[in-house]
Design a protein around this motif. Sequence first.
Motif, PDB file in Angstrom:
ATOM      1  N   VAL A  76      -8.607 -62.783  57.477  1.00 50.36           N
ATOM      2  CA  VAL A  76      -9.304 -61.811  56.628  1.00 50.36           C
ATOM      3  C   VAL A  76      -9.383 -62.353  55.214  1.00 50.36           C
ATOM      4  O   VAL A  76      -8.398 -62.864  54.679  1.00 50.36           O
ATOM      5  CB  VAL A  76      -8.629 -60.416  56.599  1.00 50.36           C
ATOM      6  CG1 VAL A  76      -9.303 -59.477  57.557  1.00 50.36           C
ATOM      7  CG2 VAL A  76      -7.151 -60.519  56.876  1.00 50.36           C
ATOM      8  N   VAL A 128       2.632 -52.957  53.407  1.00 54.66           N
ATOM      9  CA  VAL A 128       1.376 -52.978  54.151  1.00 54.66           C
ATOM     10  C   VAL A 128       1.030 -54.397  54.541  1.00 54.66           C
ATOM     11  O   VAL A 128       1.087 -55.296  53.701  1.00 54.66           O
ATOM     12  CB  VAL A 128       0.195 -52.487  53.281  1.00 54.66           C
ATOM     13  CG1 VAL A 128      -1.071 -52.373  54.120  1.00 54.66           C
ATOM     14  CG2 VAL A 128       0.519 -51.182  52.607  1.00 54.66           C
ATOM     15  N   SER A 129       0.674 -54.611  55.802  1.00 56.88           N
ATOM     16  CA  SER A 129       0.177 -55.927  56.162  1.00 56.88           C
ATOM     17  C   SER A 129      -1.105 -55.790  56.967  1.00 56.88           C
ATOM     18  O   SER A 129      -1.253 -54.877  57.783  1.00 56.88           O
ATOM     19  CB  SER A 129       1.223 -56.712  56.963  1.00 56.88           C
ATOM     20  OG  SER A 129       0.814 -58.064  57.030  1.00 56.88           O
ATOM     21  N   ILE A 130      -2.020 -56.689  56.710  1.00 54.23           N
ATOM     22  CA  ILE A 130      -3.280 -56.722  57.438  1.00 54.23           C
ATOM     23  C   ILE A 130      -3.260 -58.019  58.222  1.00 54.23           C
ATOM     24  O   ILE A 130      -3.188 -59.103  57.617  1.00 54.23           O
ATOM     25  CB  ILE A 130      -4.471 -56.662  56.454  1.00 54.23           C
ATOM     26  CG1 ILE A 130      -4.396 -55.324  55.699  1.00 54.23           C
ATOM     27  CG2 ILE A 130      -5.794 -56.822  57.184  1.00 54.23           C
ATOM     28  CD1 ILE A 130      -4.916 -55.382  54.308  1.00 54.23           C
ATOM     29  N   LYS A 155       1.231 -63.599  43.941  1.00 50.35           N
ATOM     30  CA  LYS A 155       0.129 -64.187  43.164  1.00 50.35           C
ATOM     31  C   LYS A 155      -0.800 -64.991  44.064  1.00 50.35           C
ATOM     32  O   LYS A 155      -1.987 -65.072  43.805  1.00 50.35           O
ATOM     33  CB  LYS A 155       0.634 -65.013  41.991  1.00 50.35           C
ATOM     34  CG  LYS A 155       0.994 -66.458  42.276  1.00 50.35           C
ATOM     35  CD  LYS A 155       1.059 -67.269  40.972  1.00 50.35           C
ATOM     36  CE  LYS A 155       1.597 -68.658  41.226  1.00 50.35           C
ATOM     37  NZ  LYS A 155       1.697 -69.466  40.010  1.00 50.35           N
ATOM     38  N   GLN A 156      -0.248 -65.562  45.129  1.00 46.53           N
ATOM     39  CA  GLN A 156      -1.131 -66.286  46.033  1.00 46.53           C
ATOM     40  C   GLN A 156      -0.498 -66.385  47.408  1.00 46.53           C
ATOM     41  O   GLN A 156       0.726 -66.375  47.536  1.00 46.53           O
ATOM     42  CB  GLN A 156      -1.509 -67.653  45.473  1.00 46.53           C
ATOM     43  CG  GLN A 156      -0.657 -68.842  45.842  1.00 46.53           C
ATOM     44  CD  GLN A 156      -0.954 -70.046  44.936  1.00 46.53           C
ATOM     45  OE1 GLN A 156      -1.003 -69.946  43.718  1.00 46.53           O
ATOM     46  NE2 GLN A 156      -1.124 -71.201  45.532  1.00 46.53           N
ATOM     47  N   ASN A 179      -5.353 -66.877  45.567  1.00 43.20           N
ATOM     48  CA  ASN A 179      -4.995 -66.257  44.287  1.00 43.20           C
ATOM     49  C   ASN A 179      -6.097 -65.304  43.820  1.00 43.20           C
ATOM     50  O   ASN A 179      -6.647 -65.448  42.729  1.00 43.20           O
ATOM     51  CB  ASN A 179      -4.733 -67.354  43.241  1.00 43.20           C
ATOM     52  CG  ASN A 179      -3.979 -66.828  42.038  1.00 43.20           C
ATOM     53  OD1 ASN A 179      -4.111 -65.657  41.690  1.00 43.20           O
ATOM     54  ND2 ASN A 179      -3.207 -67.673  41.400  1.00 43.20           N
ATOM     55  N   GLN A 180      -6.451 -64.355  44.668  1.00 47.99           N
ATOM     56  CA  GLN A 180      -7.559 -63.443  44.356  1.00 47.99           C
ATOM     57  C   GLN A 180      -7.261 -61.973  44.610  1.00 47.99           C
ATOM     58  O   GLN A 180      -7.772 -61.097  43.894  1.00 47.99           O
ATOM     59  CB  GLN A 180      -8.780 -63.779  45.240  1.00 47.99           C
ATOM     60  CG  GLN A 180      -9.317 -65.175  45.106  1.00 47.99           C
ATOM     61  CD  GLN A 180     -10.439 -65.459  46.083  1.00 47.99           C
ATOM     62  OE1 GLN A 180     -10.856 -64.594  46.849  1.00 47.99           O
ATOM     63  NE2 GLN A 180     -10.925 -66.684  46.077  1.00 47.99           N
ATOM     64  N   THR A 181      -6.497 -61.678  45.662  1.00 50.83           N
ATOM     65  CA  THR A 181      -6.476 -60.326  46.202  1.00 50.83           C
ATOM     66  C   THR A 181      -6.056 -59.260  45.182  1.00 50.83           C
ATOM     67  O   THR A 181      -6.711 -58.215  45.063  1.00 50.83           O
ATOM     68  CB  THR A 181      -5.558 -60.262  47.446  1.00 50.83           C
ATOM     69  OG1 THR A 181      -5.954 -61.301  48.337  1.00 50.83           O
ATOM     70  CG2 THR A 181      -5.649 -58.924  48.146  1.00 50.83           C
ATOM     71  N   ASP A 196      -4.220 -70.230  49.690  1.00 49.52           N
ATOM     72  CA  ASP A 196      -4.112 -70.556  48.264  1.00 49.52           C
ATOM     73  C   ASP A 196      -5.241 -69.941  47.429  1.00 49.52           C
ATOM     74  O   ASP A 196      -5.730 -70.562  46.485  1.00 49.52           O
ATOM     75  CB  ASP A 196      -4.080 -72.086  48.052  1.00 49.52           C
ATOM     76  CG  ASP A 196      -2.713 -72.697  48.367  1.00 49.52           C
ATOM     77  OD1 ASP A 196      -1.704 -71.979  48.308  1.00 49.52           O
ATOM     78  OD2 ASP A 196      -2.663 -73.906  48.692  1.00 49.52           O
ATOM     79  N   ASN A 214       4.895 -64.387  53.361  1.00 49.91           N
ATOM     80  CA  ASN A 214       4.498 -65.200  52.221  1.00 49.91           C
ATOM     81  C   ASN A 214       5.595 -65.114  51.149  1.00 49.91           C
ATOM     82  O   ASN A 214       5.994 -64.014  50.774  1.00 49.91           O
ATOM     83  CB  ASN A 214       3.163 -64.664  51.690  1.00 49.91           C
ATOM     84  CG  ASN A 214       2.611 -65.493  50.552  1.00 49.91           C
ATOM     85  OD1 ASN A 214       2.672 -66.710  50.573  1.00 49.91           O
ATOM     86  ND2 ASN A 214       2.073 -64.807  49.555  1.00 49.91           N
ATOM     87  N   LEU A 237       1.692 -57.286  44.512  1.00 47.78           N
ATOM     88  CA  LEU A 237       1.256 -58.301  45.473  1.00 47.78           C
ATOM     89  C   LEU A 237       1.845 -59.651  45.069  1.00 47.78           C
ATOM     90  O   LEU A 237       2.363 -59.802  43.966  1.00 47.78           O
ATOM     91  CB  LEU A 237      -0.271 -58.428  45.497  1.00 47.78           C
ATOM     92  CG  LEU A 237      -1.100 -57.186  45.794  1.00 47.78           C
ATOM     93  CD1 LEU A 237      -1.436 -56.464  44.508  1.00 47.78           C
ATOM     94  CD2 LEU A 237      -2.378 -57.533  46.536  1.00 47.78           C
ATOM     95  N   PRO A 258      -9.779 -62.409  51.089  1.00 47.96           N
ATOM     96  CA  PRO A 258      -9.174 -61.595  50.027  1.00 47.96           C
ATOM     97  C   PRO A 258      -9.972 -60.324  49.669  1.00 47.96           C
ATOM     98  O   PRO A 258      -9.381 -59.257  49.504  1.00 47.96           O
ATOM     99  CB  PRO A 258      -9.119 -62.566  48.844  1.00 47.96           C
ATOM    100  CG  PRO A 258      -8.923 -63.904  49.493  1.00 47.96           C
ATOM    101  CD  PRO A 258      -9.743 -63.846  50.756  1.00 47.96           C
TER     102      PRO A 258
HETATM  103  N1  AMP Z   1      -3.701 -60.039  55.121  1.00 43.61           N
HETATM  104  C1  AMP Z   1      -2.965 -59.563  54.117  1.00 43.61           C
HETATM  105  N2  AMP Z   1      -2.132 -58.510  54.303  1.00 43.61           N
HETATM  106  C2  AMP Z   1      -1.384 -58.023  53.301  1.00 43.61           C
HETATM  107  N3  AMP Z   1      -1.396 -58.530  52.061  1.00 43.61           N
HETATM  108  C3  AMP Z   1      -2.198 -59.569  51.807  1.00 43.61           C
HETATM  109  C4  AMP Z   1      -3.021 -60.143  52.817  1.00 43.61           C
HETATM  110  N4  AMP Z   1      -3.703 -61.168  52.267  1.00 43.61           N
HETATM  111  C5  AMP Z   1      -3.319 -61.244  50.970  1.00 43.61           C
HETATM  112  N5  AMP Z   1      -2.417 -60.274  50.692  1.00 43.61           N
HETATM  113  C6  AMP Z   1      -1.729 -60.033  49.403  1.00 43.61           C
HETATM  114  O1  AMP Z   1      -2.455 -60.683  48.372  1.00 43.61           O
HETATM  115  C7  AMP Z   1      -1.668 -61.713  47.771  1.00 43.61           C
HETATM  116  C8  AMP Z   1      -2.548 -62.861  47.329  1.00 43.61           C
HETATM  117  O2  AMP Z   1      -3.224 -63.440  48.414  1.00 43.61           O
HETATM  118  P1  AMP Z   1      -4.470 -64.437  48.246  1.00 43.61           P
HETATM  119  O3  AMP Z   1      -5.428 -63.764  47.323  1.00 43.61           O
HETATM  120  O4  AMP Z   1      -5.007 -64.614  49.618  1.00 43.61           O
HETATM  121  O5  AMP Z   1      -3.916 -65.708  47.677  1.00 43.61           O
HETATM  122  C9  AMP Z   1      -0.615 -62.033  48.807  1.00 43.61           C
HETATM  123  O6  AMP Z   1       0.540 -62.593  48.202  1.00 43.61           O
HETATM  124  C10 AMP Z   1      -0.346 -60.656  49.405  1.00 43.61           C
HETATM  125  O7  AMP Z   1       0.486 -59.884  48.560  1.00 43.61           O
END
Ligand code: AMP
Lengths: 313, 249
Positions: free
Chosen positions: B92, B61-63, B117-118, B125-127, B123, B36, B115, B94
């Motif tokens: 998975v 770390v990656s999931i 931002k999204q 933008n929560q994690t 898209d 990303n 992390l 957020p």
């Molecule tokens: N499966 C994942 N593994 C690792 N980091 C994640 C994952 N999903 C989201 N993130 C982290 O959370 C950020 C925001 O993701 P999101 O909230 O899905 O838009 C990403 O840019 C990553 O840094």
Amino acid sequence: MAVLLIAEHDNKSLKDSTAKAMTAAQALGGPVDILVAGQDAKPAADAAAKIAGAGKVLLADDAQYGHQLAENMAALIVELAGKYDAVLSPASTNGKNFMPRVAAALDVPQISEIVSVDGPDTFTRPIYAGNAMQQVQAPAGKKIITVRTTAFKAAETTGSASVESVSAAKGPGVSEFVGEELSKSERPELASAKVVISGGRGMQSGENFHLLEKVADRLKAAVGASRAAVDAGFVPNDYQVGQTGKVVAPELYIAVGISGAIQHLAGMKDSKVIVAINKDEEAPIFQVADYGLVADLFKAVPELEEELKKQGY
Amino acid sequence: MKVLVPIKRVVDYNVKIRVKPDQTGVDLANVKMSMNPFDEIGVEEAIRLKEKGVATEVIAVSIGPQEAQETIRTALAMGADRGILVKVDHEVEPLTVAKILARIAKAESPQLIILGKQAIDDDSNQTGQMLAQLLGWAQGTFASKVVVEGDTVDVTREVDGGLQTVRLKLPAIVTTDLRLNEPRYASLPNIMKAKKKPIDAKAASDYGVDPAPRLKVLKTTEPPKRKGGVKVKTVQELVDKLKNEAGVI
Ligand SMILES: Nc1ncnc2c1ncn2[C@@H]1O[C@H](COP(=O)(O)O)[C@@H](O)[C@H]1O
Ligand SMILES: Cc1cc2nc3c(=O)[nH]c(=O)nc-3n(C[C@H](O)[C@H](O)[C@H](O)COP(=O)(O)OP(=O)(O)OC[C@H]3O[C@@H](n4cnc5c(N)ncnc54)[C@H](O)[C@@H]3O)c2cc1C
């Protein structure tokens, strides 16, 4: 279904994204209260009380909400959420900042940037920069939702709800506001302008944005930009339109010297009419433009200004 | 201090995705996948903190599926020290990611988690924000500048009206915006070195988290298509059309 809508405001005035999010909130079916959390935010609360459909306005007036710090906002909303089945906020940078904290505290998924309410627990939202639309159903429990306000019409301002004070919640005290640099402009805001004229890398410099500003002044338009123009330092960050910038849907969007990358289209392709001015007739922007003009912008934009002037704009 | 960088493997930002005709999702077969873009910026920022002597160790770390190991290798080649792969074979959400990251944070005690931002696929933008709440930490989202000083970090944020700076107590969460930095390319020697850096393999159950999605996706559809318009020859013709045909000025 009782709904709490979080108002978007700058303490002094209410942003019209609040009235748009109200339309989404009402589609859930049920009474909607509005929370105005701010500092000396009575004027914003009074404006919120006029939004048709508001049951009552809750005003949390406290220094800790003056800058909408996410940690404090979330603590307040979580405390108030007990009485509600759903909490909505415009998908502004504020809403995006505090709403996921609320969702995590309540242990429910958040539904980001909905563009339609298809049922009390069913919503549609764009994914992949708007290249796909996903319809999702929320699990039982409270619904935590941010709203892409360009997709909803503003509710009328014929209401007269009562304003009730609520006390501040105890924030975690881990963050503080240091300062801000807000762009000042006499022009309408990007998010609510009826006409937007945006410049891209083709503008070549910040100076040259004056060409667009002159047209903007004739059309009462807001000025936007592509990421490339912001990255190059031509204009401030808050001009950026796109997947990761602002989403706009004006009556008229004029793209000047912008190639039309999917990330840019994601932020403007729901505009009613799109005009593209680009010297490259192969530029992808022409595939979404209602009116395309293949021309050198340094010739076409001054001509456009001149023509508008001639016609009395 | 340790810095944790969560990175997601997503469809490359240059790919124009296709919705499956049966509306069950997006066609990801044989599509180019990459880190990303916002997470590359996160990795870069962490490495710069290490180069400045602020950070001592950077953990990526990656999931995701087994292939997410390649994404971790990319981060290691950029300069991260070690990786953790939490293997999950489906999407998975957020909140689930945040719960797993919260457990990793408790075990590793980083002072900073950076992390994106999204993620450019969901898209959401929560994690980052969810993780901050679960840990009870402060957050500096949409960062265009990060300055660590003593036991606080000042984060300049890209907000709707311009820029805002907040001071956060460490440990804290930062989410990156596009202008925070320009990520480096990994050099060939560093790509070779990265092959020897350790990657821990884990499962969601190791963290006591149920990875099953809670939102039910009913369907995935194509957005309404705009039909291509016309080309005008002159500015005069354009103004005439906007006024008399479209009626928008
Ligand atoms: N499966 C994942 N593994 C690792 N980091 C994640 C994952 N999903 C989201 N993130 C982290 O959370 C950020 C925001 O993701 P999101 O909230 O899905 O838009 C990403 O840019 C990553 O840094
Ligand atoms: C994670 C991620 C997120 C992104 N988010 C966004 C976003 O939110 N918004 C966004 O805009 N981009 C975003 N981008 C960037 C996007 O991919 C493009 O790089 C960007 O939109 C290109 O900007 P541009 O069209 O101004 O520049 P270019 O693609 O370089 O196009 C410049 C155009 O100007 C034309 N031109 C040049 N000179 C003249 C002239 N004299 N007269 C007329 N035309 C001329 C050229 O023909 C060309 O078509 C993102 C990218 C990534 C990876």
